[in-house]
Scaffold this active site. Structure first.
Site, PDB file in Angstrom:
ATOM      1  N   SER A 183       0.813  -1.211   0.000  1.00 57.50           N
ATOM      2  CA  SER A 183       0.000   0.000   0.000  1.00 57.50           C
ATOM      3  C   SER A 183       0.853   1.272   0.000  1.00 57.50           C
ATOM      4  CB  SER A 183      -0.957  -0.041   1.192  1.00 57.50           C
ATOM      5  OG  SER A 183      -1.947   0.953   1.078  1.00 57.50           O
ATOM      6  N   ASP A 376      -8.795  -5.474  -5.788  1.00 60.30           N
ATOM      7  CA  ASP A 376      -8.537  -4.268  -5.004  1.00 60.30           C
ATOM      8  C   ASP A 376      -8.958  -3.037  -5.773  1.00 60.30           C
ATOM      9  OD1 ASP A 376      -7.505  -2.361  -3.216  1.00 60.30           O
ATOM     10  OD2 ASP A 376      -5.560  -2.382  -4.203  1.00 60.30           O
ATOM     11  N   HIS A 432      -6.781  -5.796  -1.331  1.00 61.83           N
ATOM     12  CA  HIS A 432      -5.736  -4.777  -1.219  1.00 61.83           C
ATOM     13  C   HIS A 432      -4.476  -5.306  -0.533  1.00 61.83           C
ATOM     14  CE1 HIS A 432      -3.927  -0.871  -0.986  1.00 61.83           C
ATOM     15  NE2 HIS A 432      -3.971  -0.833   0.328  1.00 61.83           N
TER      16      HIS A 432
END
Length: 458
Positions: A183, A376, A432
């Site tokens: 991320s 995601d 994600h």
């Protein structure tokens, strides 16, 4: 007597005091043999501790170190950088690729039950999980000025930390080092990796055996990655927005984007197939109810266990947490980044794109693994593919499936430039934080990538 021995005693006390302060502020560590909620002694080596960095070691970064369960002298060392920014590595340790996980069905009241994870990356590598930047997890600052940081400063802190940690763990000095994370760490990891290469080239000690980096569903370029959400979810707005969905002043584009927002407001962006909901009201008081309730299950319910467990005094004592250094433990602090968010009081988002750092690294003897859970919508894989294309690398192979237990686990492409190689892969069905959703596939992915370029054959 006092006049004869006073100076000697004074000097001795000063030396002792300096030694005590040094051991506390520069680096302290705890070997964790057992943990509350886990039955019996830990069957792997877990070390926790603090490394002091910055001016006068004002910044105290907490870490969890898990030694490889296979061959710690030979296996790679991963330096794990959490996302956010401002999130603890605790989430990776318990929910993504660490050696432990919560047993949701057996956990009752305020006593989460902890069990081994069958897909820990410690089966093939040693992992140093960092609570960085300062203020994340159990990390803290001794002064108010020490709490202020940024993308570039936090990256420098990690480089300084790794050097100090290796100096104190010389048995890992020759191990191959990779910088990893998910991320928001997609902004930081290329910077950190470049810092290490540059430091080696100018002769900084110790010389770190850096080999590359690996990032999952990364934020890399704010415009590219946030723009990619719209075509990933709703392709027809291309007609009026001309590919710019974040800054367009076009009236027709704005109308279409409002319709997109309406369509997507009830979609769980971390995994578009999972329920969009809020954690149960009863979660904190009775986690067992999470799995007995008639209400829809929420993934956020699982994270309640981390808050209960990490705030337990016995847990903090076992982990060697310094008393009084934090108030309530939180998974992520308020620095967590959102598109268009201004800098906070303690964090400056001063790098809008890390693409230039990726480009710089293409001139190094370096390997990169970029992987994306294909469900995601936070940073969709189509945006990642776009910035990878901007690196103008030679294509070694493109979009071929790779397998785990005779099933397609994702699709990979391999790129190169001189001594640099980049493997990009999707993880089929993952969200994600891909290792959280598909742990078996992600363990196979990283094990194969460490041993060879292609994920397909093994």
């Amino acid at each position: 007597m006092e006049g004869a021995f006073g100076p000697v005693l004074y000097i001795s006390w000063v030396i002792l005091l300096l030694l005590l302060l040094s051991s506390c502020s520069v680096h302290s560590r705890t070997i964790v043999k057992s943990l509350p909620g886990f039955d019996g002694p830990l069957p792997f080596k877990l070390e926790t501790g603090y490394v002091g960095i910055g001016e006068n070691d004002d910044i105290q970064i907490f870490y969890y170190f898990v030694e490889s369960e296979r061959n710690p002298k030979q296996d790679p060392l991963i330096i794990w950088i959490p996302g956010g920014p401002g999130c603890s590595s605790f989430r990776a340790f318990f929910y993504e690729n660490g050696p432990l996980q919560f047993d949701y069905m057996k956990s009752r009241g305020g006593k989460p039950v902890v069990q081994l994870s069958p897909y820990s990356w410690s089966k093939i590598s040693s992992v140093l999980y960092l609570d960085t930047p300062v203020g994340s997890g159990f990390s803290y600052a001794k002064t108010s000025n020490g709490t202020k940081t940024s993308d570039t400063l936090s990256s420098q802190h990690v480089y300084d930390l790794v050097r100090k940690w290796l100096n104190d763990h010389t048995e890992f000095m020759s191990n191959q080092v990779y910088i990893g994370g998910l991320s928001y760490s997609g902004i930081l990891i290329p910077i950190i990796t470049q810092e290490i290469f540059n430091g080696n080239e100018v002769g900084n000690k110790p010389q770190i055996n850096i080999k590359g980096y690996l990032i999952g569903n990364p934020l890399t370029d704010r415009i590219i990655d946030f723009n990619s959400r719209i075509p990933y979810a709703y392709r027809s707005v291309k007609q009026h927005c001309s590919g710019d969905y974040m800054n367009s002043g076009n009236v027709l584009c704005a109308r279409d984007l409002a319709r997109v927002d309406e369509c997507l407001e009830d979609i769980y962006e971390h995994h578009i197939l999972e329920p969009s909901c809020e954690s149960s009201e009863n979660a904190a008081s009775s986690p067992l109810l999470l799995h007995q309730s008639s209400d829809p299950w929420c993934r956020d319910d699982n994270y309640v266990f981390s808050v209960i467990w990490a705030n337990n005094e016995d847990v903090q004592r076992a982990l060697g947490i310094r008393e009084g250094t934090i108030n309530d433990w939180e998974q992520c602090n308020t620095d967590h980044y959102l598109f268009g968010k201004n800098d906070t009081d303690t964090y400056s988002y001063n790098i809008a794109s890390s693409i230039i750092y990726h480009m710089n690294l293409t001139n190094k003897n370096c390997r990169a693994l970029i992987y994306s859970g294909d469900h995601d919508m936070v940073f969709p894989h189509i945006g990642t593919e776009r910035w990878i294309d901007s690196l103008n690398l030679a294509v070694e192979s493109t979009w071929q499936p790779w397998f785990v237990e005779h099933q397609v686990a994702g699709y990979e492409s391999i790129y190169s430039h001189k001594d640099y190689s980049l493997t990009f892969t999707t993880i089929k069905g993952a969200g994600h934080t891909a290792p959280e959703y598909k742990p078996k596939e992600c363990l196979a992915m990283v094990e194969r990538w460490f041993s060879q370029n292609s994920l397909r054959w093994l």
